[in-house]
Design an enzyme around this catalytic site. Structure first.
Site, PDB file in Angstrom:
ATOM      1  N   GLU A  33      73.340 -25.901  36.417  1.00 55.64           N
ATOM      2  CA  GLU A  33      72.599 -24.868  37.151  1.00 55.64           C
ATOM      3  C   GLU A  33      71.115 -25.201  37.150  1.00 55.64           C
ATOM      4  O   GLU A  33      70.678 -26.136  36.473  1.00 55.64           O
ATOM      5  CB  GLU A  33      72.852 -23.504  36.501  1.00 55.64           C
ATOM      6  N   LYS A  35      67.182 -25.135  36.375  1.00 52.21           N
ATOM      7  CA  LYS A  35      66.311 -24.744  35.264  1.00 52.21           C
ATOM      8  C   LYS A  35      65.053 -24.133  35.877  1.00 52.21           C
ATOM      9  O   LYS A  35      64.162 -24.842  36.345  1.00 52.21           O
ATOM     10  CB  LYS A  35      65.965 -25.935  34.380  1.00 52.21           C
ATOM     11  N   ASP A  72      61.565 -22.422  36.358  1.00 48.98           N
ATOM     12  CA  ASP A  72      60.338 -22.599  35.592  1.00 48.98           C
ATOM     13  C   ASP A  72      59.539 -21.298  35.602  1.00 48.98           C
ATOM     14  O   ASP A  72      58.624 -21.106  36.385  1.00 48.98           O
ATOM     15  CB  ASP A  72      59.519 -23.739  36.214  1.00 48.98           C
ATOM     16  N   TYR A  74      71.042 -15.663  34.071  1.00 47.52           N
ATOM     17  CA  TYR A  74      71.921 -16.802  33.787  1.00 47.52           C
ATOM     18  C   TYR A  74      72.584 -16.776  32.416  1.00 47.52           C
ATOM     19  O   TYR A  74      73.521 -17.511  32.173  1.00 47.52           O
ATOM     20  CB  TYR A  74      71.158 -18.130  33.922  1.00 47.52           C
ATOM     21  N   LYS A 126      65.884 -32.743  32.581  1.00 41.30           N
ATOM     22  CA  LYS A 126      64.614 -32.461  33.268  1.00 41.30           C
ATOM     23  C   LYS A 126      64.243 -33.495  34.325  1.00 41.30           C
ATOM     24  O   LYS A 126      64.620 -34.654  34.231  1.00 41.30           O
ATOM     25  CB  LYS A 126      63.478 -32.424  32.226  1.00 41.30           C
ATOM     26  N   CYS A 133      28.054 -25.245  58.568  1.00 41.58           N
ATOM     27  CA  CYS A 133      29.400 -25.742  58.851  1.00 41.58           C
ATOM     28  C   CYS A 133      29.318 -27.249  59.101  1.00 41.58           C
ATOM     29  O   CYS A 133      28.545 -27.691  59.948  1.00 41.58           O
ATOM     30  CB  CYS A 133      29.976 -25.032  60.066  1.00 41.58           C
ATOM     31  N   CYS A 180      30.376 -27.743  63.102  1.00 43.12           N
ATOM     32  CA  CYS A 180      29.595 -27.260  64.245  1.00 43.12           C
ATOM     33  C   CYS A 180      28.136 -27.002  63.879  1.00 43.12           C
ATOM     34  O   CYS A 180      27.320 -26.710  64.758  1.00 43.12           O
ATOM     35  CB  CYS A 180      30.233 -26.008  64.846  1.00 43.12           C
ATOM     36  N   CYS A 232      32.412 -20.321  58.065  1.00 45.49           N
ATOM     37  CA  CYS A 232      31.588 -20.628  59.228  1.00 45.49           C
ATOM     38  C   CYS A 232      31.732 -19.432  60.164  1.00 45.49           C
ATOM     39  O   CYS A 232      32.841 -19.024  60.493  1.00 45.49           O
ATOM     40  CB  CYS A 232      32.121 -21.884  59.899  1.00 45.49           C
ATOM     41  N   CYS A 267      33.268 -22.676  66.891  1.00 46.75           N
ATOM     42  CA  CYS A 267      33.425 -23.847  66.025  1.00 46.75           C
ATOM     43  C   CYS A 267      34.721 -24.591  66.394  1.00 46.75           C
ATOM     44  O   CYS A 267      35.813 -24.021  66.399  1.00 46.75           O
ATOM     45  CB  CYS A 267      33.473 -23.409  64.568  1.00 46.75           C
TER      46      CYS A 267
HETATM   47  S1  IVH Z   1      70.018 -21.194  29.099  1.00 48.13           S
HETATM   48  C1  IVH Z   1      69.479 -21.646  24.316  1.00 48.13           C
HETATM   49  N1  IVH Z   1      69.670 -21.514  31.634  1.00 48.13           N
HETATM   50  O1  IVH Z   1      64.634 -22.869  29.711  1.00 48.13           O
HETATM   51  C2  IVH Z   1      68.667 -21.271  25.477  1.00 48.13           C
HETATM   52  N2  IVH Z   1      67.737 -21.480  30.258  1.00 48.13           N
HETATM   53  O2  IVH Z   1      64.026 -24.799  27.582  1.00 48.13           O
HETATM   54  C3  IVH Z   1      69.580 -21.002  26.592  1.00 48.13           C
HETATM   55  N3  IVH Z   1      65.652 -21.692  31.484  1.00 48.13           N
HETATM   56  O3  IVH Z   1      63.995 -20.602  27.171  1.00 48.13           O
HETATM   57  C4  IVH Z   1      68.863 -20.969  27.829  1.00 48.13           C
HETATM   58  N4  IVH Z   1      66.531 -21.827  33.478  1.00 48.13           N
HETATM   59  O4  IVH Z   1      63.579 -19.828  29.559  1.00 48.13           O
HETATM   60  C5  IVH Z   1      69.065 -21.422  30.452  1.00 48.13           C
HETATM   61  N5  IVH Z   1      69.536 -21.771  33.932  1.00 48.13           N
HETATM   62  C6  IVH Z   1      68.934 -21.663  32.744  1.00 48.13           C
HETATM   63  C7  IVH Z   1      67.542 -21.705  32.602  1.00 48.13           C
HETATM   64  C8  IVH Z   1      66.983 -21.620  31.343  1.00 48.13           C
HETATM   65  C9  IVH Z   1      65.415 -21.807  32.787  1.00 48.13           C
HETATM   66  C10 IVH Z   1      64.603 -21.682  30.444  1.00 48.13           C
HETATM   67  C11 IVH Z   1      64.745 -20.583  29.446  1.00 48.13           C
HETATM   68  C12 IVH Z   1      64.762 -21.264  28.119  1.00 48.13           C
HETATM   69  C13 IVH Z   1      64.200 -22.590  28.423  1.00 48.13           C
HETATM   70  C14 IVH Z   1      64.726 -23.611  27.453  1.00 48.13           C
END
Ligand code: IVH
Length: 675
Positions: free
Chosen positions: A123, A125, A127, A235, A323, A417, A420, A435, A440
């Site tokens: 799934e 990750k 941010d 999640y 990552k 500017c 112009c 400007c 312009c």
């Molecule tokens: S599962 C044991 N699923 O990533 C922690 N984490 O580096 C289980 N995160 O603190 C986390 N997307 O904030 C999980 N699909 C995802 C995620 C996710 C982002 C973040 C989460 C966690 C950090 C770990």
């Protein structure tokens, strides 16, 4: 108290319950599925009716009433919240090799033969920042940040303002108690908008969407959080009583059914190769996602196996963060130039030594405005860290001061500017210098570029260079001029021949029947993006009423705030603008907004979902064709979906469609149906 009163009260109570139910449903359609079923005006009516009933009968207000999302009193400090099950962290895999090592370890821990592929759940990750949401008997009762993993901050009031977080689980039999884990994020566009606003107010800019999300959630004043369009992707699972699901995929399906926002980009994969393919596919799409991700998370799909794998230094051994390479790089500022935008804003831009970053070579980075340059003390010759987030223009994060030689030069925006030569102005309270000239050329080019771009009038082939030529040749001065061009005129421009000029004229002809919102968006009014343009188009149905709409009237429209209203007002108060728009309209046959799904067409009343890459049609093109035929395009597959139009590399939506037995068609069949 007569029987009559009691009867009235119970009638009101029933209506309140009904309204709460309806509004929850529409919030879900809008904020989770991005697929509203009713107009904003209808929504407003429901909301207002509920507010009025609650005001008259405060004792009947339900604890999970959507009116309570607006945020309560500001706090002095956050209370602490202890997680019943700690929030752990994840180990990283920074390359394919490291991921394969993880897979090998998993085989050893689970005592499986090497040849047997492991079932993983892969799934996104996200941010952002992780949050834990506690529900008791299906009601949202508490939200907490991660903190040190054991104890976080109680951000219940703030999370309550996030519309994609259900206040009650939409299920008949909720678990007794459950901690649902997820990520609070700010979509990239909203992050940019927030930063523009911060810049205008002369306030500090957020470095990236994650910081902006964290800053927005960790606000002592929930009113501030409410004003920031945060969203939560769910999640994970912490403490739970009274629920039995064997797999992560099943659990996330359940979250989606309960009303959470769950990404469609997830996949049950058998073996490391399938996971790696998913990782690569997402990497390709990463730039296009509306929010930031920094990898994919790979989890053993069976909870039992996660438990069996155990934990090592506060990370589950059955999960890993796979990552992507970072999108920050160091480079040198070779020069600083000044660009003049559509609204006259002067933006300083750093010309940097080319570096490869997030899938593309970067040569420029925005410096936003003088305040930002001063704050970060960026000088010509400096070694700097730059980063990009999604499709956003790269920006300078910070200067590496230790690399200074003393030869670096400070930079100041010019008082005139650069294009112009007119004087520039900085309005009080704004960080942007503009400007102020009406004539312009730089502004003009940007305005025309905006008008013809794909999301606006969509004149195919009329790119930056051609607009520049048209303006420089004096052929285009006003919006309407674009539609008065002749092939002879185009032929005179450098680089044009018979065929190419004819093609451009044809493209212009095809653009003469735009939908109303595209015209509104195309005008390039400050703060009026595509979404706001749609809101305005749906509200008014035509452009003319905007000419004289008062500030208060505009503010009364759902989703339009004071700043946007003021900007629209300012734009149309200008007689020249009104004249320009009138002249443009004379050249066009504007299509009024489509209302509802009634009507004719092969897809009348049908809902379609697009997934994967189609061989010839672009997404927006396919969407338009479906809508033209009376259909609706939705972003997620559900029982209500009629067709899934699938292309190459279709992901989990396709799986889901098959699961639900929904008809899947490819582009060929789609075009056949249209015939
Ligand atoms: S599962 C044991 N699923 O990533 C922690 N984490 O580096 C289980 N995160 O603190 C986390 N997307 O904030 C999980 N699909 C995802 C995620 C996710 C982002 C973040 C989460 C966690 C950090 C770990």
């Amino acid at each position: 108290m007569g029987a009559k009163n009691t009867e009235k009260t119970s009638q009101v109570a029933r209506r309140i319950a009904d309204l709460v139910q309806q509004i929850h449903h529409h919030d879900f359609r809008y904020y989770v599925l991005d697929d509203p079923e009713i107009s904003d005006a209808e929504y407003d009516r429901l909301f207002r009716e509920l507010q009025e009933l609650e005001a008259g009968y405060p004792e009947l207000r339900l604890s999970d009433s959507p009116t309570q999302r607006v945020g309560g009193k500001a706090l002095d400090q956050f209370r602490k919240a202890t997680h019943r099950v700690p929030m752990l962290s994840l180990a990283n895999a920074l390359s394919e090799k490291e991921f394969r090592e993880f897979d090998e370890r998993a085989h050893r821990v689970l005592e499986l033969p090497d040849a047997e592929p492991i079932e993983y759940h892969a799934e996104l990750k996200f941010d952002g920042l992780s949050v834990s949401l506690t529900y008791e008997d299906g009601q949202f009762v508490r939200a907490a940040t991660r903190g040190d993993g054991e104890t976080g901050e109680d951000v219940t009031q703030n999370v309550r303002t996030i519309r994609s977080v259900p206040l009650r689980l939409s299920t008949g039999s909720p678990p007794r108690a459950i901690e649902i884990r997820g990520e609070a994020i700010l979509p990239i566009r909203d992050f940019e908008r927030l930063n523009e606003e911060q810049a205008r107010k002369g306030q500090k800019l957020f470095a990236n969407p994650r910081n902006a999300a964290a800053g927005s959630l960790r606000q002592l004043d929930p009113g501030v959080t409410a004003s920031r369009p945060l969203t939560v992707f769910a999640y994970g699972l912490g403490h739970v009583e009274g629920l039995d699901v064997p797999t992560m995929s099943g659990y996330q399906d359940l979250l989606a059914r309960w009303g959470f926002r769950v990404s469609d980009w997830r996949k049950v994969s058998r073996g490391a190769d399938e996971v790696i393919a998913f990782y690569r596919e997402i990497e390709q799409r990463r730039e296009k996602l509306p929010f930031e991700i920094d990898g994919v998370v790979v989890k053993l799909n069976r909870f039992q196996e996660i438990d069996r794998a155990g934990y090592i230094s506060r990370s589950p051994r059955g999960m890993v963060a796979f990552k992507y390479p970072p999108r920050q790089e160091t480079t040198t500022v070779e020069d600083i130039i000044v660009q003049v935008g559509r609204t006259g804003a002067l933006t300083p831009v750093a010309i940097v030594a080319p570096v490869y970053l997030g899938g593309a070579t970067v040569r420029r980075a925005t410096l936003h405005n003088q305040d930002e340059i001063d704050r970060k003390d960026i000088r010509i010759g400096d070694k700097v860290v730059i980063q990009r987030a999604g499709d956003v223009i790269p920006e300078v994060v910070k200067v590496i001061e230790s690399a200074r030689t003393g030869k670096e030069r400070k930079f100041h925006l010019p008082g005139h500017c650069p294009v112009c030569g007119s004087k520039v102005e900085r309005r009080s309270g704004e960080a942007v210098v503009r400007c102020v000239s009406r004539d312009c050329v730089a502004q003009l080019k940007e305005r025309i570029r905006h008008l013809v771009m794909i999301d606006a009038l969509n004149i195919e082939g009329m790119g930056e260079r051609i607009v520049e030529q048209l303006v420089d040749a004096g052929l285009v001065r006003r919006y309407a001029d674009v539609f008065k061009l002749t092939q002879e005129q185009v032929l005179e421009l450098e680089g044009f021949a018979e065929r190419s000029s004819a093609k451009l004229i044809e493209a212009i002809e095809r653009a003469r029947e735009p939908e109303l919102y595209r015209v509104i968006f195309g005008l390039g009014i400050r703060h009026v993006g595509e979404r706001t343009a749609k809101v305005l188009a749906n509200h008014y149905g035509e452009l003319e009423p905007l000419f004289s709409a008062a500030q208060e009237e505009l503010e009364g429209i759902h989703e339009i705030g004071p700043e946007v209203a003021r900007s629209i007002r300012d734009y149309f108060e200008d007689a020249q603008h009104r004249q320009d728009v009138k002249n443009l309209l004379k050249q066009l046959t504007v299509k009024p907004p489509r209302r509802g799904t009634a009507g004719k067409g092969v897809f009348a009343g049908k809902t379609l979902v697009l997934t994967g890459t189609l061989p010839t049609l672009g997404r927006s093109e396919a969407t338009r064709m479906i809508e033209d035929q009376g259909g609706k395009v939705s972003s997620s597959v559900s029982k209500k979906t009629d067709f899934v139009l699938a292309g190459a590399e279709a992901g989990s939506k396709l799986d889901k469609a098959r699961e639900l037995g929904i008809r899947v068609i490819d582009e060929g069949e789609f075009l056949q149906l249209l015939k």
